[in-house]
Design an enzyme around this catalytic site. Structure first.
Site, PDB file in Angstrom:
ATOM      1  CB  SER A  57      -0.940   0.043   1.171  1.00  0.00           C
ATOM      2  OG  SER A  57      -0.291   0.065   2.310  1.00  0.00           O
ATOM      3  CE  LYS A 118      -2.715   2.779   5.007  1.00  0.00           C
ATOM      4  NZ  LYS A 118      -2.729   1.687   3.557  1.00  0.00           N
TER       5      LYS A 118
END
Length: 294
Positions: A57, A118
């Site tokens: 990701s 993230k």
């Protein structure tokens, strides 16, 4: 003879006495082990801990198989700082500070004790939207500049199959198979700049404008079409919106080493599986100097 026998008995008695004195003090050993484990736990909870990248990701900046150091103190401490999620969820913070644009952070899922990784793209009070894959902060589109395609290695941990795009499979100048991905350079309001991958149109490319609540940040993965992050408010795999600061357990600092997925019990593979070029790479974003008159 009697003198010799007496001497032998004394020697044996002394030997038994020495053996008794040399017996392991298991209680002291257990106390020492407990103190050592407590020290490691405290270091992991309050200073830094290792972190493993299990997904793609955050491509192209983080690859599956990367091992990182995550520091625990940059934003203060909270329940999510405590290793193994042993502390109950709460909203307390000690020495709390706000992340900067572009920081790579470790948020905990709002419903599960599961760590994500993230990038912070919006801060408390910001108005953020996503339009056709481009971030808009406080009404200003975040610059995205197309750069030459990037060649990612193909190995056991990086197969290129997750993109579901056969045209990405290519060969480099030496004839080695690579995953050639289109990349853009994104630059946030503070000058933090980094590469992202955005190659298909999908639902999370458009997110209505919202205000990031005080005490929260908006985070996204760099592999924009393959990241469950703050944009995802319906699928429980996502972070269901902005992340409260008390749910952020630390900041990613640098890669210690990276493995290509070929490691086995054979000690030789402990070295041959290393992606040597990735070791000690910083994870702090570069920053562009503001232009005169900007």
């Amino acid at each position: 003879m009697k003198s010799t026998a007496l001497s032998l008995r004394r020697d044996r008695g002394a030997s038994r006495s020495n053996r008794r004195r040399e017996r392991t003090d298991w209680l002291a050993e257990l106390k020492g082990l407990a103190l050592m484990l407590l020290a490691v736990f405290a270091f992991h909870s309050f200073i830094a801990k290792p972190f493993y990248i299990p997904s793609e990701s955050m491509l192209p900046n983080l690859m599956e198989g990367d091992r990182l150091v995550v520091s625990k103190y940059p934003y203060g401490w909270n329940w999510s700082s405590i290793s193994f999620h042993l502390a109950p969820r709460d909203d307390w913070r000690v020495g709390g500070r706000t992340p900067e644009y572009g920081d790579i952070v470790v948020p905990v899922h709002p419903q599960r004790d599961e760590d994500y990784i993230k990038r912070v793209v919006a801060l408390p009070g910001d108005r953020i939207a996503v339009r056709n894959g481009q971030i808009v902060i406080n009404g200003d589109p975040v610059p995205q500049r197309a750069e030459p395609p990037l060649d990612l290695p193909i190995d056991g941990n990086s197969t290129c199959l997750g993109f579901n795009e056969p045209t990405f499979l290519a060969s480099d100048a030496a004839g080695n198979p690579v995953c050639r991905v289109p990349v853009y350079r994104e630059t946030l309001p503070n000058g933090a700049t980094y590469l992202i991958i955005d190659h298909i149109a999908q639902s999370l490319d458009d997110v209505p404008e919202q205000v990031v609540p005080e005490g929260s940040v908006f985070v996204m993965g760099d592999n924009r079409d393959h990241s469950a992050d703050s944009r995802e408010t319906l699928d429980p795999r996502g972070l269901l919106g902005p992340v409260p600061l008390e749910n952020i357990g630390g900041r990613a600092e640098f890669i210690t080493f990276s493995l290509d997925g070929s490691t086995t019990l054979n000690p030789v593979t402990w070295f041959t599986s290393l992606r040597g070029a990735r070791a000690w790479s910083t994870l702090r974003p570069a920053k562009l100097e503001p232009q005169p008159g900007a």
